[in-house]
Design an enzyme around this catalytic site. Structure first.
Site, short mmCIF file in Angstrom:
data_model
loop_
_atom_site.label_atom_id
_atom_site.label_comp_id
_atom_site.label_asym_id
_atom_site.label_seq_id
_atom_site.Cartn_x
_atom_site.Cartn_y
_atom_site.Cartn_z
N ASP A 149 -9.93 -16.65 5.84
CA ASP A 149 -8.64 -15.97 5.64
C ASP A 149 -7.67 -16.53 6.67
OD1 ASP A 149 -7.99 -12.82 4.29
OD2 ASP A 149 -6.50 -13.83 5.56
N ASN A 150 -6.41 -16.69 6.29
CA ASN A 150 -5.42 -17.18 7.27
C ASN A 150 -4.74 -16.02 8.00
OD1 ASN A 150 -3.76 -16.14 5.32
ND2 ASN A 150 -2.59 -18.01 4.95
N LEU A 151 -5.15 -14.79 7.69
CA LEU A 151 -4.63 -13.56 8.32
C LEU A 151 -3.13 -13.36 8.06
CD1 LEU A 151 -6.58 -13.53 11.73
CD2 LEU A 151 -7.18 -12.40 9.58
N LYS A 199 -1.85 -16.31 -11.83
CA LYS A 199 -3.16 -15.79 -12.26
C LYS A 199 -3.56 -16.42 -13.60
CE LYS A 199 -3.93 -13.24 -8.77
NZ LYS A 199 -4.93 -13.67 -7.80
N LYS A 201 0.51 -11.72 -3.39
CA LYS A 201 0.41 -10.79 -4.53
C LYS A 201 1.63 -9.91 -4.79
CE LYS A 201 -1.52 -7.00 -1.87
NZ LYS A 201 -2.38 -5.84 -1.84
N PRO A 212 12.73 -2.89 -13.74
CA PRO A 212 12.70 -4.02 -14.67
C PRO A 212 11.30 -4.65 -14.73
CG PRO A 212 14.58 -4.20 -13.19
CD PRO A 212 13.75 -3.05 -12.68
N TYR A 261 4.09 -14.53 -10.01
CA TYR A 261 2.77 -14.08 -9.54
C TYR A 261 1.78 -14.04 -10.72
CZ TYR A 261 -1.02 -10.89 -8.51
OH TYR A 261 -2.27 -10.35 -8.42
N SER A 271 -5.94 -10.49 -12.98
CA SER A 271 -5.18 -9.24 -13.00
C SER A 271 -4.82 -8.87 -14.44
CB SER A 271 -3.90 -9.47 -12.20
OG SER A 271 -2.99 -8.44 -12.41
N PHE A 327 -7.31 -3.82 -12.97
CA PHE A 327 -6.17 -2.98 -13.34
C PHE A 327 -5.51 -2.51 -12.03
CE2 PHE A 327 -5.75 -3.04 -17.91
CZ PHE A 327 -6.70 -4.01 -18.16
N ASP A 378 8.62 -3.40 -16.06
CA ASP A 378 7.51 -2.45 -16.24
C ASP A 378 7.25 -2.19 -17.73
OD1 ASP A 378 6.83 -2.01 -13.65
OD2 ASP A 378 7.81 -0.05 -13.47
P1 NAD Z 1 -4.45 -8.76 0.27
O1 NAD Z 1 -3.12 -9.38 0.56
O2 NAD Z 1 -4.81 -7.51 1.00
O3 NAD Z 1 -5.61 -9.82 0.51
C1 NAD Z 1 -5.43 -11.20 0.29
C2 NAD Z 1 -5.91 -11.92 1.53
O4 NAD Z 1 -5.74 -13.33 1.32
C3 NAD Z 1 -5.10 -11.56 2.79
O5 NAD Z 1 -6.01 -11.18 3.82
C4 NAD Z 1 -4.34 -12.82 3.13
O6 NAD Z 1 -4.18 -12.97 4.54
C5 NAD Z 1 -5.22 -13.89 2.52
N1 NAD Z 1 -4.51 -15.12 2.14
C6 NAD Z 1 -3.38 -15.25 1.40
N2 NAD Z 1 -3.06 -16.54 1.26
C7 NAD Z 1 -4.01 -17.26 1.92
C8 NAD Z 1 -4.22 -18.64 2.16
N3 NAD Z 1 -3.35 -19.57 1.72
N4 NAD Z 1 -5.29 -19.02 2.87
C9 NAD Z 1 -6.16 -18.11 3.35
N5 NAD Z 1 -6.02 -16.79 3.18
C10 NAD Z 1 -4.95 -16.37 2.48
O7 NAD Z 1 -4.52 -8.53 -1.30
P2 NAD Z 1 -5.58 -7.72 -2.17
O8 NAD Z 1 -4.90 -6.54 -2.74
O9 NAD Z 1 -6.85 -7.55 -1.42
O10 NAD Z 1 -5.78 -8.74 -3.37
C11 NAD Z 1 -6.84 -9.68 -3.39
C12 NAD Z 1 -6.72 -10.54 -4.63
O11 NAD Z 1 -6.75 -9.70 -5.78
C13 NAD Z 1 -5.41 -11.31 -4.71
O12 NAD Z 1 -5.68 -12.59 -5.28
C14 NAD Z 1 -4.57 -10.49 -5.66
O13 NAD Z 1 -3.63 -11.27 -6.34
C15 NAD Z 1 -5.63 -9.96 -6.61
N6 NAD Z 1 -5.24 -8.72 -7.28
C16 NAD Z 1 -4.82 -7.65 -6.54
C17 NAD Z 1 -4.42 -6.48 -7.18
C18 NAD Z 1 -3.90 -5.31 -6.39
O14 NAD Z 1 -3.26 -4.43 -6.99
N7 NAD Z 1 -4.16 -5.21 -5.08
C19 NAD Z 1 -4.50 -6.39 -8.59
C20 NAD Z 1 -4.95 -7.50 -9.31
C21 NAD Z 1 -5.32 -8.68 -8.64
C1 WQD Z 2 2.51 1.85 -11.14
C2 WQD Z 2 3.44 2.83 -11.86
C3 WQD Z 2 5.77 2.16 -11.80
C4 WQD Z 2 6.27 2.53 -7.47
C5 WQD Z 2 1.26 -3.97 -9.99
C6 WQD Z 2 1.35 -5.43 -10.36
C7 WQD Z 2 0.07 -5.87 -11.03
C8 WQD Z 2 -1.14 -5.53 -10.17
C9 WQD Z 2 -1.14 -4.10 -9.71
C10 WQD Z 2 -1.67 -7.45 -8.85
C11 WQD Z 2 4.52 2.13 -12.71
C12 WQD Z 2 5.56 3.44 -11.04
C13 WQD Z 2 5.77 2.53 -8.76
C14 WQD Z 2 7.23 3.52 -7.12
C15 WQD Z 2 7.08 4.41 -9.36
N1 WQD Z 2 -1.17 -6.30 -8.97
N2 WQD Z 2 6.17 3.45 -9.67
N3 WQD Z 2 7.59 4.43 -8.08
O1 WQD Z 2 3.37 -2.31 -11.63
O2 WQD Z 2 1.29 -1.28 -12.68
O3 WQD Z 2 1.07 -3.21 -11.18
O4 WQD Z 2 0.13 -3.76 -9.13
O5 WQD Z 2 -2.16 -8.12 -9.69
O6 WQD Z 2 0.20 -7.23 -11.24
O7 WQD Z 2 2.45 -5.61 -11.24
O8 WQD Z 2 1.66 -1.03 -10.21
O9 WQD Z 2 1.76 0.62 -8.41
O10 WQD Z 2 3.73 -0.91 -8.75
O11 WQD Z 2 3.29 0.88 -10.43
O12 WQD Z 2 7.46 5.25 -10.19
O13 WQD Z 2 7.73 3.57 -5.99
O14 WQD Z 2 4.18 3.57 -10.87
O15 WQD Z 2 6.99 2.17 -12.50
O16 WQD Z 2 4.73 2.95 -13.84
P1 WQD Z 2 1.96 -1.94 -11.52
P2 WQD Z 2 2.61 -0.14 -9.35
#
Ligand code: NAD
Ligand code: WQD
Length: 337
Positions: free
Chosen positions: A31-33, A153, A84, A293, A149, A124, A178, A295
């Protein structure tokens, strides 16, 4: 197995590392932190009794990433590292394409070079775009993504599918998450957003702790039970357990497989807010704002495949997700420092 976890100090990565260690896997973290803190390692050690090997390396840095493969007999990879923030990806798309695609290609090249053929990739539900009817099914394929973003993916899914076609040894599981929320029930691991959160539950958490004064509910005129948006929330520990099952599934998988990871249930914004009120024990103020926008009204998973192929079903409900989120918020007012 000896498993390389990129992004392993991040939100989902850190919870997954704990579950991998509990299942007797050996973990090496890269991780690059950029979006996580080194102290996560102390917390993983406290929870599991094991301190995973850690490399502070950027996946864009091919030479230093190669050292990790040279110094460790890696057998499988779980690839979380990535940027993300949906809104940010619209403003600085090249940064997202570079990090999430060029960085991933470095990793995949090194996997080929060092004969590491098992991979679980963090995809995602966003790859379904707004093309399909709920519940979203894996067989729908890839929709029209609505932001850079999401497109990173989608491209990673295409790249890995091609790689599996070209290399018969390769096994890749593309997990379409999800909406992951909640925290480890110890209160030691959780999500620490930078600045004002974009996502619903991190925002509600700050209203519950008094840091923000009300929730902005983006739209109450959707065609849903109470007019607010519906999503499929999954506890981050359930999601972490799904990764352990997915990486073990790679041992018998040939080629690529796509699997939704959700609860299969949809909750509205107001239902989540009310569950959080129960968890924190007081009313949480909110105001209705215009729709955000991009959603969609409703998004939830068809979870039949995860059950059939991985034997995976969620254990935790929305109340537990909110309770654990609130505990982490209260125990870590400064985040993980
Ligand atoms: P996060 O930001 O907490 O974790 C991602 C980690 O990757 C971080 O610790 C960051 O420092 C590290 N990182 C980023 N770029 C890097 C690089 N170039 N080199 C090394 N390390 C790097 O995010 P998360 O919520 O734990 O998400 C993890 C993965 O899941 C991501 O790929 C994200 O897109 C995917 N994802 C997240 C969600 C969500 O809602 N949290 C939903 C769907 C998919
Ligand atoms: C959830 C619901 C908002 C904030 C996102 C990414 C998706 C995935 C997960 C990475 C929606 C509503 C939100 C607020 C609100 N991430 N809302 N007030 O948009 O489903 O998904 O995170 O892959 O790619 O798009 O999640 O938590 O932002 O929103 O009313 O302050 O809450 O409109 O209906 P979303 P979210």
């Amino acid at each position: 197995m000896k498993i390389l976890v990129t992004g392993g100090t991040g939100y989902i990565g850190s919870h997954t590392v704990v579950e991998l260690i509990k299942s007797n896997h050996q973990v090496v973290i890269v991780d690059n932190l950029y979006n996580s803190n080194i102290n996560v390692l102390d917390r993983i050690e406290k929870l599991t009794g094991v301190r995973p090997l850690f490399y502070q390396v950027d996946i864009l840095d091919y030479e230093n990433l190669e050292k990790v493969f040279k110094e460790n007999a890696i057998e499988a990879v779980i690839h979380f590292a990535g940027l993300k923030a949906v809104g940010e990806s619209v403003s600085i798309p090249l940064r997202y394409y570079e990090n999430n695609i060029s960085g991933s290609i470095n990793l995949y090249k090194l996997m080929e070079k060092y004969h590491v053929y098992k991979l679980v990739f963090s995809s995602s539900a966003t790859v379904y775009g707004d093309n399909f009817a709920v519940p979203f099914k894996e067989e729908y394929g890839l929709g029209d993504t609505t932001n850079p973003y999401g497109t990173t993916k989608k491209f990673n899914e295409i790249i890995l599918t091609d790689l599996c076609k070209a290399n018969e040894n390769m096994s890749c599981v593309l997990l379409r998450y999800f909406n992951p929320i909640g925290s480890h029930e110890s209160g030691m691991l959780g999500e620490v957003p930078n600045g004002i959160p974009n996502n619903l539950v991190p925002y509600i958490a700050k209203v519950a702790s008094g840091e923000l004064d009300h929730l902005r509910v983006y739209g109450d005129d959707y065609d849903t039970k109470d007019g607010t948006g519906i999503r499929d929330y999954i506890h981050v520990v359930d999601l972490a357990i799904a990764h352990v099952k997915a990486i073990e599934y790679c041992n018998k998988l040939e080629g690529v497989d796509v699997i939704n990871i959700g609860s299969g249930k949809g909750y509205s914004v107001l239902e989540v807010l009310h569950a959080y009120e129960k968890a924190c024990g007081h009313k949480l103020p909110y105001k209705i704002y215009p729709r955000r926008p991009g959603d969609i009204a409703t998004c939830y998973a068809d979870i039949e495949k995860a059950k059939r192929v991985l034997g995976f079903e969620v254990k935790y409900d929305i109340d537990k997700m909110c309770e654990d989120s609130y505990r982490f918020t209260i125990m870590n007012p400064e985040g993980i420092k």
